[in-house]
Design an enzyme around this catalytic site. Structure first.
Site, PDB file in Angstrom:
ATOM      1  N   THR A  97      37.607  48.809  38.636  1.00 42.64           N
ATOM      2  CA  THR A  97      37.881  49.328  39.984  1.00 42.64           C
ATOM      3  C   THR A  97      38.435  50.746  39.874  1.00 42.64           C
ATOM      4  OG1 THR A  97      40.234  48.752  40.102  1.00 42.64           O
ATOM      5  CG2 THR A  97      38.643  47.003  40.635  1.00 42.64           C
ATOM      6  N   TYR A 113      54.707  49.123  35.429  1.00 44.17           N
ATOM      7  CA  TYR A 113      53.640  48.283  35.981  1.00 44.17           C
ATOM      8  C   TYR A 113      53.797  46.862  35.447  1.00 44.17           C
ATOM      9  CZ  TYR A 113      48.880  46.730  37.113  1.00 44.17           C
ATOM     10  OH  TYR A 113      47.782  46.046  37.608  1.00 44.17           O
TER      11      TYR A 113
HETATM   12  N1  LIG Z   1      41.840  46.944  38.225  1.00 49.28           N
HETATM   13  C1  LIG Z   1      42.414  46.208  37.298  1.00 49.28           C
HETATM   14  O1  LIG Z   1      42.134  46.313  36.090  1.00 49.28           O
HETATM   15  C2  LIG Z   1      43.452  45.210  37.688  1.00 49.28           C
HETATM   16  C3  LIG Z   1      44.097  45.253  38.939  1.00 49.28           C
HETATM   17  N2  LIG Z   1      45.080  44.326  39.205  1.00 49.28           N
HETATM   18  C4  LIG Z   1      45.776  44.344  40.493  1.00 49.28           C
HETATM   19  O2  LIG Z   1      44.846  44.034  41.522  1.00 49.28           O
HETATM   20  C5  LIG Z   1      45.266  44.604  42.753  1.00 49.28           C
HETATM   21  C6  LIG Z   1      44.132  45.414  43.340  1.00 49.28           C
HETATM   22  O3  LIG Z   1      43.845  46.423  42.401  1.00 49.28           O
HETATM   23  P1  LIG Z   1      42.425  47.183  42.376  1.00 49.28           P
HETATM   24  O4  LIG Z   1      41.483  46.491  43.282  1.00 49.28           O
HETATM   25  O5  LIG Z   1      42.066  47.383  40.959  1.00 49.28           O
HETATM   26  O6  LIG Z   1      42.884  48.574  42.991  1.00 49.28           O
HETATM   27  P2  LIG Z   1      42.105  49.650  43.878  1.00 49.28           P
HETATM   28  O7  LIG Z   1      42.872  50.909  43.660  1.00 49.28           O
HETATM   29  O8  LIG Z   1      40.645  49.595  43.602  1.00 49.28           O
HETATM   30  O9  LIG Z   1      42.353  49.131  45.382  1.00 49.28           O
HETATM   31  C7  LIG Z   1      43.657  49.032  45.855  1.00 49.28           C
HETATM   32  C8  LIG Z   1      43.616  49.017  47.378  1.00 49.28           C
HETATM   33  O10 LIG Z   1      44.962  48.912  47.842  1.00 49.28           O
HETATM   34  C9  LIG Z   1      45.190  49.916  48.824  1.00 49.28           C
HETATM   35  N3  LIG Z   1      46.613  50.280  48.815  1.00 49.28           N
HETATM   36  C10 LIG Z   1      47.252  51.054  47.915  1.00 49.28           C
HETATM   37  N4  LIG Z   1      48.555  51.180  48.247  1.00 49.28           N
HETATM   38  C11 LIG Z   1      48.742  50.472  49.396  1.00 49.28           C
HETATM   39  C12 LIG Z   1      49.861  50.202  50.220  1.00 49.28           C
HETATM   40  N5  LIG Z   1      51.043  50.759  49.958  1.00 49.28           N
HETATM   41  N6  LIG Z   1      49.682  49.408  51.301  1.00 49.28           N
HETATM   42  C13 LIG Z   1      48.471  48.879  51.591  1.00 49.28           C
HETATM   43  N7  LIG Z   1      47.365  49.086  50.843  1.00 49.28           N
HETATM   44  C14 LIG Z   1      47.511  49.876  49.758  1.00 49.28           C
HETATM   45  C15 LIG Z   1      44.281  51.067  48.447  1.00 49.28           C
HETATM   46  O11 LIG Z   1      44.026  51.897  49.563  1.00 49.28           O
HETATM   47  C16 LIG Z   1      43.047  50.322  47.967  1.00 49.28           C
HETATM   48  O12 LIG Z   1      42.179  50.023  49.027  1.00 49.28           O
HETATM   49  C17 LIG Z   1      46.501  45.443  42.410  1.00 49.28           C
HETATM   50  O13 LIG Z   1      47.664  44.687  42.707  1.00 49.28           O
HETATM   51  C18 LIG Z   1      46.389  45.651  40.903  1.00 49.28           C
HETATM   52  O14 LIG Z   1      47.645  45.867  40.310  1.00 49.28           O
HETATM   53  C19 LIG Z   1      45.437  43.356  38.313  1.00 49.28           C
HETATM   54  C20 LIG Z   1      44.811  43.285  37.097  1.00 49.28           C
HETATM   55  C21 LIG Z   1      43.768  44.172  36.715  1.00 49.28           C
HETATM   56  C1  LIG Z   2      46.162  50.715  31.379  1.00 51.46           C
HETATM   57  C2  LIG Z   2      46.129  49.590  32.337  1.00 51.46           C
HETATM   58  C3  LIG Z   2      44.800  49.498  32.976  1.00 51.46           C
HETATM   59  C4  LIG Z   2      44.578  48.782  34.067  1.00 51.46           C
HETATM   60  C5  LIG Z   2      45.697  48.082  34.707  1.00 51.46           C
HETATM   61  C6  LIG Z   2      45.206  46.894  35.411  1.00 51.46           C
HETATM   62  O1  LIG Z   2      45.618  46.988  36.758  1.00 51.46           O
HETATM   63  C7  LIG Z   2      45.782  45.687  34.794  1.00 51.46           C
HETATM   64  O2  LIG Z   2      46.638  45.081  35.358  1.00 51.46           O
HETATM   65  C8  LIG Z   2      45.292  45.314  33.506  1.00 51.46           C
HETATM   66  C9  LIG Z   2      46.029  44.475  32.774  1.00 51.46           C
HETATM   67  C10 LIG Z   2      45.503  44.073  31.499  1.00 51.46           C
HETATM   68  C11 LIG Z   2      46.350  43.648  30.545  1.00 51.46           C
HETATM   69  C12 LIG Z   2      45.736  43.271  29.300  1.00 51.46           C
HETATM   70  C13 LIG Z   2      46.361  42.870  28.221  1.00 51.46           C
HETATM   71  C14 LIG Z   2      47.794  42.766  28.048  1.00 51.46           C
HETATM   72  C15 LIG Z   2      48.114  42.434  26.789  1.00 51.46           C
HETATM   73  C16 LIG Z   2      49.543  42.254  26.383  1.00 51.46           C
HETATM   74  O3  LIG Z   2      49.923  40.926  26.532  1.00 51.46           O
HETATM   75  C17 LIG Z   2      49.730  42.653  24.933  1.00 51.46           C
HETATM   76  C18 LIG Z   2      49.595  44.106  24.789  1.00 51.46           C
HETATM   77  C19 LIG Z   2      49.277  44.636  23.641  1.00 51.46           C
HETATM   78  C20 LIG Z   2      48.987  43.795  22.446  1.00 51.46           C
HETATM   79  C21 LIG Z   2      48.015  44.511  21.599  1.00 51.46           C
HETATM   80  C22 LIG Z   2      46.924  43.583  21.151  1.00 51.46           C
HETATM   81  O4  LIG Z   2      46.087  44.028  20.367  1.00 51.46           O
HETATM   82  O5  LIG Z   2      46.926  42.419  21.619  1.00 51.46           O
END
Ligand SMILES: NC(=O)C1=CN([C@@H]2O[C@H](COP(=O)(O)OP(=O)(O)OC[C@H]3O[C@@H](n4cnc5c(N)ncnc54)[C@H](O)[C@@H]3O)[C@@H](O)[C@H]2O)C=CC1
Ligand SMILES: CC/C=C\C[C@H](O)C(=O)/C=C/C=C/C=C\C=C\[C@@H](O)C/C=C\CCC(=O)O
Length: 318
Positions: free
Chosen positions: A249, A212
């Site tokens: 989410t 990821y």
């Molecule tokens: N939730 C988090 O903590 C974080 C999420 N992200 C990124 O944000 C973006 C959205 O994530 P979330 O909203 O959290 O996810 P989510 O799982 O809540 O929503 C994802 C959406 O994408 C759709 N999807 C999945 N695979 C697909 C495909 N092959 N083609 C078209 N649609 C597809 C799903 O049906 C769903 O509606 C992702 O790229 C994720 O990696 C980034 C940082 C943090």
């Molecule tokens: C397990 C992942 C959960 C959600 C994935 C989500 O989609 C996402 O993208 C979240 C990303 C969040 C990343 C947050 C921090 C990343 C930190 C790194 O730079 C360092 C990692 C570890 C260092 C340990 C520390 O204590 O700083």
């Protein structure tokens, strides 16, 4: 392992332990709502959103009136919040997602809230050139062109790492290249802007999610390269990336299962979540507006965490 024992729709709010029910029809409320508009499709919710009767007469003076956006992964989570921000600011939006049933339900709700003719749903898997291309063509046919693309669809599944690469990175590349075909001023397009959803894991490694992390680092690098490519080529297209921290989410649930062979690191991840906190989809999505409307923003990586937003500066290598 406390955090992961919460029910599927409960999430940990940043710095307070109140459980929140994140229901399918409204976005997580909670902290920071003063910084972002609480939006909801839940009819019982006293929404601050415009109603159809007023949407058309006020749309004309909105930042994105006359613009058409495509959002991938639009049916839930961050993509759904992005869709609402775009609609609230006057854009027409094509929602692309693999979840057809929820997509059609959402379409109906959005039409009630924002008026007819403002949204389109296309079932499209970003892994499929054919489906993605057909969705772009349907959008252009329906709304007359494409000005904004949000490459947002993504998954987290270290056990299905090739699928993770295919969606998170290859899907973003595919969408960007399709948008360049449609938006390129040198090919009859009207220019535009692309927002790629990366992650904080695109700026620093998440030890429990190496693949990821790789995909998100790839999205950041590809975004910055395509931004420079477009500027040097005179295509009239800007490309930026949004890097959220932990967001409440569906993707954020059932993390141990998503870590697969790295699930022994789930506790370390929990500690990281507790250290950094979480944000809501609204707190993330509100920031696409500045990346879309500010013509000076090209090649930017915008980090969004509970501490706020930060434009990342990268070491210059040349
Ligand atoms: N939730 C988090 O903590 C974080 C999420 N992200 C990124 O944000 C973006 C959205 O994530 P979330 O909203 O959290 O996810 P989510 O799982 O809540 O929503 C994802 C959406 O994408 C759709 N999807 C999945 N695979 C697909 C495909 N092959 N083609 C078209 N649609 C597809 C799903 O049906 C769903 O509606 C992702 O790229 C994720 O990696 C980034 C940082 C943090
Ligand atoms: C397990 C992942 C959960 C959600 C994935 C989500 O989609 C996402 O993208 C979240 C990303 C969040 C990343 C947050 C921090 C990343 C930190 C790194 O730079 C360092 C990692 C570890 C260092 C340990 C520390 O204590 O700083």
């Amino acid at each position: 392992m406390g955090i992961w024992r919460r029910t599927k729709h409960e999430t940990m709010t940043n710095n307070n332990e109140q459980n929140q029910q994140t229901r399918a029809v409204d976005f997580p409320g909670g902290r920071g709502q003063s910084r972002s508009r609480q939006t909801s499709l839940d009819p019982s919710f006293e929404s601050s959103c415009r109603h159809p009767s007023t949407s058309s007469d006020r749309t004309a003076d909105m930042a994105l009136s006359g613009k058409t956006a495509v959002v991938t992964g639009a049916v839930m989570g961050i993509g759904r919040a992005m869709t609402e921000v775009l609609l609230q600011n006057g854009a027409k939006v094509a929602l692309l997602d693999v979840n057809e049933s929820e997509g059609k339900t959402l379409m109906e709700a959005l039409e009630k809230q924002y008026g007819q003719g403002r949204t389109l749903f296309c079932k499209a898997d970003v892994q499929s050139e054919e489906q993605f291309k057909a969705a772009f063509e349907k959008t252009t046919e329906t709304f007359g062109g494409i000005d904004i693309l949000c490459n947002n669809a993504g998954i987290l599944n270290e056990g299905l790492w090739e699928k993770t690469v295919a969606i998170n990175l290859m899907g973003v590349i595919r969408g960007t290249y399709l948008a360049f075909e449609h938006m390129n001023k040198l090919k009859g397009g009207r220019g535009g802007v692309i927002i790629n959803t990366a992650s904080m894991a695109g700026l620093g490694p998440l030890p429990s999610c190496p693949v990821y992390t790789a995909t998100k680092h790839g999205v950041v690098g590809f975004t910055r390269a395509m931004a420079a490519n477009s500027a040097l080529s005179g295509y009239g297209i800007r490309v930026n990336t949004l890097c959220p921290g932990f967001v409440q989410t569906e993707l954020f649930t059932e993390i141990p299962a998503r870590l697969a062979q790295h699930s022994h690191l789930a506790d370390a991840t929990v500690q990281l979540v507790e250290k950094l906190g979480t944000i809501t989809v609204s707190e993330v999505a509100q920031h696409i507006l500045e990346l879309v409307t500010d013509e000076t923003k090209n090649g930017e990586a915008l980090l969004v965490t509970p501490a706020g937003k930060q434009y990342i500066t990268f070491p210059s290598v040349a």
